[in-house]
Structure formats: C-alpha cells, structure tokens
Design an enzyme around this catalytic site. Structure first.
Site, PDB file in Angstrom:
ATOM      1  N   GLY A   4     -27.853 -25.240 -25.467  1.00 14.81           N
ATOM      2  CA  GLY A   4     -28.970 -24.335 -25.733  1.00 14.81           C
ATOM      3  C   GLY A   4     -29.768 -24.806 -26.923  1.00 14.81           C
ATOM      4  CG  ASN A   5     -33.502 -24.093 -27.512  1.00 10.66           C
ATOM      5  OD1 ASN A   5     -33.958 -23.047 -27.962  1.00 10.66           O
ATOM      6  ND2 ASN A   5     -33.722 -24.494 -26.265  1.00 10.66           N
TER       7      ASN A   5
END
Ligand code: PMT
Length: 408
Positions: free
Chosen positions: A207-208
């Site tokens: 993810g981020n």
C-alpha cells in the site's frame, strides 16, 4: 473570486488581544458589501465591546443566548448566515467546535449552522502546538472548516512564535473565497481518493501513505459548488463528505472497475488517488508462515486507470490527474500530463515533513494543457481543491478539449 456582495456573514469574536483587529475585519467585510452580524463571547467583551461592532456593521451585535427574549436567537442567526468566520478564534473555541459543545451563543449558533466556516486562530505557540489543539484542528479540517493562520510573530507577554492572528485583509479574503459560487450545478464529477491495497496474503498488502484527504477535499468542494459527485475511495479511515455517492474499493482492479463503470456519465474526473503501481503476481489465499522463510515476491504492474481514461475520453470530458514526486516534480508531471492526455495535472512535491501524504497541505504546482500553469506553492488541501474546481469550470465552459490538447 466569487461575489461577496449581499452575503450574510456571522463574525464570531472570542477572547484574545487580537479581538481589536476584528473591528477592522468587520469593516472590510462591510465595505465589500457583506451583511455582517457579530457575536462575541463573554471573554471577547473584556477586550472589545459589542457597540463597536454594531457601529461598524449597522446591525446589533450579540453576546448572550438571552439577548433577545422571546426569540430563539442562535437558531435565527444560524439560519440567516451564508458564511461564518471566527476571528480571533481561541484554543477553547476550536475545542468546543470540534466536540460540538453549545454552552454559549457563539458555540450554539455554530453548532446549528451548516455552511462554510473560516477560523482565524490566535493563541500562544504552546497552545497552538499542543496535541489536543492540533487534533481538534485536524478534526475540523476534515469537516471542511478553513483555517487562516496563525502566523509567526510577536505575541502578548513578549513571546514570539506561531500563534499570531492573520491580518484582517487575509481573513477577509478567506471569507470571500468561502462564499463559493454554484458553478458546477448540473455537472457530474467523479473523484478518486486514498491508497489501494494490493494483497500479499489475507493479512498483508502492498500500500502507500495516502490518507484520502486530498480527494475528499475535492469531492467536498465539487459538491458544495453544485456537482453530483461520486467518490471512489480506497481503504482510508477518513470520513467521506455528506451528499456524495461513495464507492469503497480496496485494490487497483476494484478502483478501475468502479471508475470505468461511471466514466461515460462523468463530465469531469479527478484522479487524486495514490494507486499502487505494482501488486503481487500471485497473492496467497492463506497466511504465509514466518517459519517458511522470507518469501520471494513476484510483482506485476497494476492497470494504469488514468492512462486508460485518457485513451477513452470523449470530447468535452475533463480529465485531471495528480502526481506525487520527490525529484524533478515539474518535469515528471509534464510528462504525465502529456502521456495520459490530461487537461491538468497537480504535481505534488512529496517526501518532506508537513506536506503531501497524510498532511493538511500539499506543496504543488498545477500544470495546465495549453494554458497557464499555477506555480509551485504550499496550499491547504481545501484551497487546492477549490483551484482544481475553478479549472474544471473553466474547462467545461471554455474551448473544446481537443483544441486544448493540441489534437484535432
Ligand atoms: O491522500 P492524501 O494523504 O491527502 O495525499 C494526497 C496525495 C499526495 C496522495 C495526492 O495529492 C496525490 O498526489 N495523488 C497521486 C499520487 C500518485 O499516485 O501519483 P502517480 O504519479 O503515481 O500517479 C499519477 C496519476 O496516475 C495519479 O492521478 C494516479 O491516480 C494515476 N494512477 C497511478 C497509477 C495507476 N496504476 N493508475 C492510475 O490511474
């Protein structure tokens, strides 16, 4: 700048030395043709009197819930307000607004009120920097409240630091900007926000750091300006704004399906989401055991949603992208603007404290196809959302998309 003339302003004044400057603010707003009613807290009256505001605005100024016997004053004031501003705004009032307290006329009126709200904080640096205050500020910002300042400068008791109220002219500008036009009435705007999570196994993902704040600010602004908004929101904890259709997604594939399904009907699309560029090629359907050793993760690219939209766009549709870059921000942004056939791209400088992912601000330039770019600066996310919506209006009402992109 939207026309402020004739708009009704509720000017809240709370207890701080800067209260004397609010008299000048009242005058600036009145001179702009706004209809100003002041509400002071008890503490504010220690610094400045209601008569000053009555004289400057031509309207009674109020302090107590009981100033007008026989009338439900806070309800009337709330319903007769187009835009509210509190200047100076103390840490106490910020906390009350965040918590929904209604223990005086100003707090009760603002709890009943449901429109644009501008706060100009003024307090000592320690109070402003306190975790409690910053948490309250973040809560209010996520509800769309606009903050002007505080700025650095000399304070009471000889202190210096962030906590000084912004100048009245700057606060007045924020009030004018908050009185938005309904210039997106009748349009459909599709916005993406937040990260995507690409599963490695049922408990882990790639993810981020995107919080969804930027995309949510755009959805809120477009809806406030009359658009029918669909927000495709990745896995973020942020509360979406009311009055927008929300589609929750997890992965880039899910985001792509949601966006493609609604693309044809949209007049404008803003891709503020930070879509993961890569995903595990073969995610495990069972939790990978630590004892089995460090896994070799094979990655593959996710679909380039914005690239696909750029290929599929019909004439007249507006397409705005975002880019998050640590280096060569403008150059990289310009390349994406061209390669994805966009009308505009907001190129963010990321990787620095206080802006970008998860923060309240973006350090960004807006690159415009065939038009004048907006230079790099630090924006609140609400301000940037407003600038993006201004551009959408210009594109929807200006020369054809193909012309702007240099295509026939
Ligand atoms: O959510 P916040 O915490 O408020 O943070 C906001 C933000 C910094 C995430 C936001 O302002 C931002 O910059 N979003 C875009 C980040 C990004 O993914 O940049 P990019 O350069 O990788 O992508 C360029 C554009 O292509 C973006 O519009 C992106 O949505 C789109 N894209 C990217 C990859 C992909 N597979 N498909 C896409 O459509």
């Amino acid at each position: 700048m939207p026309e402020p003339r004739g708009r009704r302003v509720l000017l809240g004044v709370t207890g701080g030395v800067a209260a004397y400057k609010s008299a000048l603010l009242a005058r600036l707003l009145s001179e702009a043709g706004m209809d100003v009613t002041a509400v002071l807290t008890d503490s504010a009256t220690r610094f400045v009197g209601p008569e000053t505001f009555s004289a400057l605005t031509g309207h009674s100024a109020y302090v107590s819930l009981w100033d007008r016997p026989g009338e439900i004053l806070h309800v009337r004031l709330a319903h007769e307000t187009d835009v509210a501003v509190v200047a100076p705004c103390t840490a106490n009032t910020i906390a009350k607004l965040a918590q929904g307290l209604a223990d005086d006329l100003l707090a009760s009126t603002l709890l009943e009120y449901d429109g644009p709200l501008v706060l100009a904080p003024a307090m000592h640096p320690g109070m402003w920097g306190a975790v409690a205050t910053q948490t309250n500020v973040a809560t209010l910002s996520s509800r769309g409240v606009r903050f002007v300042g505080p700025v650095d400068g000399p304070l009471a008791h000889g202190d210096i630091g962030p906590g000084r109220m912004s100048e009245p002219a700057e606060i007045a500008d924020a009030v004018f900007a908050a009185v938005r036009p309904r210039d997106l009435d009748g349009t459909r705007v599709l916005v993406t926000a937040g990260p995507t999570h690409e599963p490695i196994d049922p408990v882990r993902y790639i993810g981020n750091r995107s919080s969804g704040k930027m995309g949510v600010a755009i959805a809120r602004e477009a809806a406030a300006r009359g658009a029918e908004v669909t927000l495709v929101l990745g896995p973020a904890t942020i509360a979406p704004p009311p009055a927008v259709e929300v589609i929750r997604v997890q992965t880039a594939d899910e985001m792509r399906s949601a966006v493609i399904d609604r693309f044809t009907a949209a007049d404008a699309v803003v891709m503020a989401a930070a879509v993961a560029d890569f995903r595990p090629k073969a995610p495990n359907d069972r939790k990978m055991k630590k004892d089995a050793g460090v896994p070799d993760l094979m990655l593959e690219p996710t679909p380039d949603i914005l690239g696909e939209l750029g290929e599929r766009r019909r004439s007249g549709q507006v397409l705005v992208g975002f880019a998050a870059e640590t280096d060569d921000v403008e150059e990289a942004g310009r390349a994406k603007l061209r390669s994805k056939h966009l009308d505009a791209l907001v190129a963010n400088r990321v990787g620095r404290e206080g802006t970008g992912f998860g923060s309240e601000r973006n350090d960004a330039t807006i690159l415009v196809a065939g038009g004048r770019d907006v230079p790099m600066r630090i924006w609140s996310k609400a301000e940037l959302a407003s600038a993006v919506c201004d551009l959408i209006v210009r594109f929807l009402t200006g020369p054809g998309v193909a012309g702007r992109l240099g295509r026939s």
